[in-house]
Design an enzyme around this catalytic site. Sequence first.
Site, PDB file in Angstrom:
ATOM      1  N   GLY A 130       0.824  -1.213   0.000  1.00 51.38           N
ATOM      2  CA  GLY A 130       0.000   0.000   0.000  1.00 51.38           C
ATOM      3  C   GLY A 130       0.850   1.251   0.000  1.00 51.38           C
ATOM      4  N   ASN A 131       0.232   2.381   0.253  1.00 51.85           N
ATOM      5  CA  ASN A 131       0.973   3.647   0.346  1.00 51.85           C
ATOM      6  C   ASN A 131       0.308   4.551   1.375  1.00 51.85           C
ATOM      7  OD1 ASN A 131      -0.963   5.555  -1.094  1.00 51.85           O
ATOM      8  ND2 ASN A 131      -0.684   3.988  -2.665  1.00 51.85           N
TER       9      ASN A 131
END
Length: 226
Positions: free
Chosen positions: A33-34
């Site tokens: 993810g980020n």
Amino acid sequence: RAHFARQHDLDGRRILITAGPTHEDLDPVRYLGNRSTGKMGIALAEAAAARGASVDLILGPTPLSPQGTGINVTHVRTALEMHREALQRWPQATDGILCAAVADYRPETVAPEKIKKTGDGLTLKLVRNPDIAAELGQQKQPGQFLVGFALETENGVENARGKLERKGLDLIVLNSPRVAGAAFGHDTNQIQLIDGNKVTSFELKPKREVADDILDRLPAHPTPSP
Ligand code: CTP
Ligand code: CA
């Protein structure tokens, strides 16, 4: 535009907005993810709806959600899901604002069972995700207006202009994670708006006000959507 003049200036518009991060699954319990929280895209959706637009918000995984009426939210997890939902809605939209932090790559395969710890290291094979912005830019019809975002740590204006051209955007919003209080997770942002001709710089301000500055740039008389 003064506040009173903005109240109905987006009546009749249908605005597609992507927001939030994407989660690219590795196995049933893990993902890549980020740090995006979706705040900027949610602020854009709320501001556009308050100005009379009908908003289609395609939102990646985040605990946040928009307030108010006029916003149709579609929750997605992965870039592929966001891609599918965005392409499906684009022909009906008058404008698109692509705020999502879409993962550029995803694991080549999603393990059906939890990956067990084995050797000293683990190498992941990643493959490219589709570029939603570029595809919407390619499918853009006359009268549709497309806005992208760029988060750059160096050569901001130059890199953002490159993306504007490559993806067929009409406007790009440049924000820098190096500015204190701007971009991921913050309630404020500092942006530059870049089109083919000029660069306009704004002060650090609440994301809702940043949203209004961006929406002020949508063309005043759009061609009605097909
Ligand atoms: N974007 C998108 N789909 C992708 C990647 C990016 O729609 N698969 C959109 C983002 O929502 C943003 C714009 O494209 O509006 C620019 O994203 P950015 O990550 O800055 O650009 P990239 O082309 O992925 O370039 P980079 O190598 O700098 O990440
Ligand atoms: Ca990227």
